[in-house]
Design an enzyme around this catalytic site. Structure first.
Site, short mmCIF file in Angstrom:
data_model
loop_
_atom_site.label_atom_id
_atom_site.label_comp_id
_atom_site.label_asym_id
_atom_site.label_seq_id
_atom_site.Cartn_x
_atom_site.Cartn_y
_atom_site.Cartn_z
N ASN A 68 8.21 122.53 -13.90
CA ASN A 68 8.81 123.01 -12.66
C ASN A 68 10.12 122.25 -12.51
OD1 ASN A 68 9.53 123.64 -10.07
ND2 ASN A 68 7.56 123.15 -9.15
N ARG A 95 7.74 127.43 -14.05
CA ARG A 95 7.76 128.02 -12.72
C ARG A 95 9.19 128.49 -12.49
NH1 ARG A 95 8.94 125.41 -7.04
NH2 ARG A 95 8.47 127.23 -5.78
N HIS A 122 6.13 131.86 -2.87
CA HIS A 122 4.78 131.24 -2.98
C HIS A 122 3.78 132.22 -3.59
CE1 HIS A 122 5.84 128.64 0.79
NE2 HIS A 122 6.02 127.92 -0.31
N HIS A 131 -0.27 129.75 3.24
CA HIS A 131 0.22 128.61 2.46
C HIS A 131 1.08 127.78 3.41
CE1 HIS A 131 1.89 126.74 -1.34
NE2 HIS A 131 2.76 126.35 -0.43
N GLY A 161 2.79 124.31 3.88
CA GLY A 161 3.24 123.01 3.38
C GLY A 161 4.52 122.69 4.11
N GLY A 187 7.28 124.02 3.24
CA GLY A 187 7.65 125.42 3.41
C GLY A 187 6.34 126.15 3.64
N ARG A 222 12.90 124.35 8.22
CA ARG A 222 13.47 125.71 8.28
C ARG A 222 13.04 126.42 9.57
NH1 ARG A 222 11.19 127.41 2.52
NH2 ARG A 222 11.34 125.28 1.76
N PHE A 265 4.58 116.87 8.99
CA PHE A 265 3.61 117.23 10.02
C PHE A 265 2.73 116.04 10.43
CE2 PHE A 265 4.00 121.69 11.02
CZ PHE A 265 4.80 122.15 10.00
N ARG A 266 2.53 115.07 9.51
CA ARG A 266 1.71 113.91 9.89
C ARG A 266 2.41 113.12 10.99
NH1 ARG A 266 0.72 112.65 3.68
NH2 ARG A 266 2.82 113.48 3.77
N LEU A 289 -0.41 120.99 4.42
CA LEU A 289 -0.90 121.01 5.80
C LEU A 289 -2.18 121.84 5.90
CD1 LEU A 289 -0.11 120.35 8.79
CD2 LEU A 289 1.12 122.50 8.78
N GLU A 323 -4.41 122.44 3.71
CA GLU A 323 -5.58 121.82 3.08
C GLU A 323 -6.04 120.58 3.82
OE1 GLU A 323 -4.64 121.05 -1.11
OE2 GLU A 323 -3.78 123.06 -1.24
N ASN A 324 -5.09 119.90 4.49
CA ASN A 324 -5.43 118.57 5.01
C ASN A 324 -5.55 118.43 6.52
OD1 ASN A 324 -5.49 117.02 2.49
ND2 ASN A 324 -3.35 117.64 2.35
N GLU A 332 -0.92 125.92 -8.50
CA GLU A 332 0.06 126.80 -9.13
C GLU A 332 0.23 126.49 -10.61
OE1 GLU A 332 2.18 125.67 -5.50
OE2 GLU A 332 3.35 127.49 -5.75
P1 ADP Z 1 5.74 121.42 -0.30
O1 ADP Z 1 6.10 122.66 0.42
O2 ADP Z 1 6.84 120.41 -0.35
O3 ADP Z 1 5.04 121.65 -1.64
P2 ADP Z 1 3.17 120.37 0.54
O4 ADP Z 1 2.32 121.54 0.24
O5 ADP Z 1 3.01 119.15 -0.30
O6 ADP Z 1 4.69 120.74 0.65
O7 ADP Z 1 2.91 119.97 2.06
C1 ADP Z 1 3.57 118.92 2.66
C2 ADP Z 1 3.25 118.92 4.15
O8 ADP Z 1 1.84 118.76 4.33
C3 ADP Z 1 3.93 117.76 4.86
O9 ADP Z 1 4.58 118.20 6.04
C4 ADP Z 1 2.78 116.86 5.23
O10 ADP Z 1 2.99 116.21 6.43
C5 ADP Z 1 1.62 117.82 5.37
N1 ADP Z 1 0.38 117.07 5.24
C6 ADP Z 1 -0.13 116.49 4.14
N2 ADP Z 1 -1.28 115.83 4.46
C7 ADP Z 1 -1.46 116.00 5.77
C8 ADP Z 1 -2.46 115.57 6.72
N3 ADP Z 1 -3.47 114.82 6.36
N4 ADP Z 1 -2.32 115.94 8.01
C9 ADP Z 1 -1.29 116.68 8.39
N5 ADP Z 1 -0.34 117.12 7.58
C10 ADP Z 1 -0.42 116.79 6.28
#
Ligand code: ADP
Length: 398
Positions: free
Chosen positions: A7, A91, A180, A208, A210, A212, A241, A284-285, A332, A334-335, A384
């Site tokens: 990538n 990619r 995506h 999806h 993240g 983005g 964005r 987001f954290r 975001l 997933e977590n 991916e």
């Molecule tokens: P990208 O689009 O760069 O691939 P990712 O899929 O890695 O992004 O997602 C990154 C985002 O996920 C960040 O904004 C991060 O804060 C958020 N994130 C990761 N873990 C957590 C969590 N435990 N709680 C809240 N947000 C999270």
């Protein structure tokens, strides 16, 4: 068969070497600051210690050479020689209207990628550089391109055409492409498996989320609509964005603030989203934490974000005339159990009920809807790289 998945970004290169006999990751890593002072390679071989190489990488060819050296090194390597790399999967961000699936890279494909570069000026040139660097450093090894846009090429005209003069579509290819796609495709396939239901009989909404973010309506295994458009700027509120805004805001601001197109683009892509609303962070954290500490703008940012996601889920349930499953994926999705909860609280009218315990777990694919939920809700870690490796193998096996 071992597939090297690449990538390539403008100054970075992420890689995974995947053994396709058991789909295990033999090594992965990241080259950063390519062509910039302070370049480094972080190499993570399976079953061995991670290593960091701090050495200047002039360009992507130099970076790929360093990755190859790490992969075959007696200390931190996982293969004996380059001959154990059978294929390379790239990619590629934008395939325009040329590619509705993955392809073996040929001169014709490269010519088409150059034509798509105007549509993705930050990404496609880096992808092409990566492909050419591989030709130079690993001559004769077949390469495959897997496109972020390809999965969405099944969108009908009503979903992809903007209501602006048709000539701009014809002249410049201005339409909605979506991104995506590899992720939406993967998690929708996984969700159908988890439901034990044929994909071609399922209606799935994949989120999806993240840095983005985009949502996709996957009807019977095909994308019929998605929130990102001509570029990855459209749709949801993201880390930096803006997502959808009334286009008049753009011309209004440009006049008021005397902004060039480039400056305006920078505001919409880099300074907006939850960062722009909260003034706190694009992560987001950080925003969740600021919101818990009572920061009203951070609270507003999260609220606006979740509301927009929920509205789009509703619109895709309408577009598909029903929905069997909703999937959350990416950083975001997933977590953050909190974000999923807030989004799902809007979906009571669809009969969505979340199981609080399962929603609090992390790290693996699982169902988070309660047994009485009318629509099933899943958290599925996206992968991916695995899709790219699988497509690469499949094309070369043919
Ligand atoms: P990208 O689009 O760069 O691939 P990712 O899929 O890695 O992004 O997602 C990154 C985002 O996920 C960040 O904004 C991060 O804060 C958020 N994130 C990761 N873990 C957590 C969590 N435990 N709680 C809240 N947000 C999270």
């Amino acid at each position: 068969m071992n597939v090297l998945v690449l990538n390539c970004g403008s100054s970075s290169l992420k890689y995974q070497l995947i053994n396709m006999n058991d789909e295990s990751v033999m090594a992965k890593g990241l080259c950063e600051r390519i062509g910039i002072e302070g370049s480094r390679l972080k190499h993570q071989p399976q079953g061995k210690e991670d290593v960091i190489f701090e050495e200047y990488m002039e360009d992507h060819s130099a970076a790929i050479k360093m990755v190859l050296d790490a992969l075959v090194s007696p200390e931190c390597g996982v293969i004996k020689s380059m001959k154990e790399i059978n294929a390379i999967g790239h990619r590629v961000v934008h395939g325009g209207e040329y590619f509705s699936g993955s392809v073996i890279i040929t001169q014709e494909v490269k010519d088409a990628l150059v034509k798509c570069s105007e549509l993705a000026p930050l990404h496609n040139p880096a992808n092409i550089i990566g492909i050419e660097a591989c030709e130079k450093t690993m001559p004769g090894i077949p390469q495959v391109g897997v496109f972020d846009t390809a999965f969405h090429q099944t969108m009908p005209e009503r979903a992809y055409l903007y209501a602006i003069p048709y000539e701009y579509y014809e002249k410049y290819g201005i339409r909605r492409y979506g991104f995506h796609g590899t992720s939406h495709r993967f998690v929708s396939e996984e969700a159908a498996k988890m439901m034990d239901r044929p994909l071609d009989q399922s209606k799935i909404i994949t989120c999806h989320l993240g840095n983005g973010g985009s949502i996709c309506a996957v009807r019977y295994g095909k994308s019929i609509d998605t929130t990102m458009g001509f570029t990855p700027l459209e749709g949801l509120v993201m880390g930096t964005r803006s997502g959808d805004v009334d286009a008049s805001v753009v011309t209004f601001l440009m006049e008021k603030e005397n902004l060039t197109p480039k400056q305006m683009d920078e505001i919409l892509n880099k300074k907006s989203g939850v960062l722009g609303i909260s003034g706190v962070s694009s992560d987001f954290r950080d925003i969740e934490s600021a919101s818990e500490h009572g920061n009203p703008r951070a609270e507003a940012a999260l609220d606006i974000f979740a509301y927009k996601v929920a509205k789009n889920i509703g619109s895709y349930a309408a577009a598909m005339n029903g929905v069997d499953a909703i999937v959350f994926t990416a950083g975001l999705g997933e977590n953050s159990g909190t974000t999923r909860r807030v989004i799902c609280d809007y979906l009571g009218y669809l009969g969505v009920h979340i199981d609080s315990y399962n929603n609090s777990l992390r790290g693996k694919a699982m169902e988070i809807s309660a047994p009485d939920s009318r629509i099933r809700v899943f958290v599925i870690p996206t992968n991916e790289e695995l899709v790219i490796a699988r497509d690469t193998k499949e094309l070369l096996d043919k």
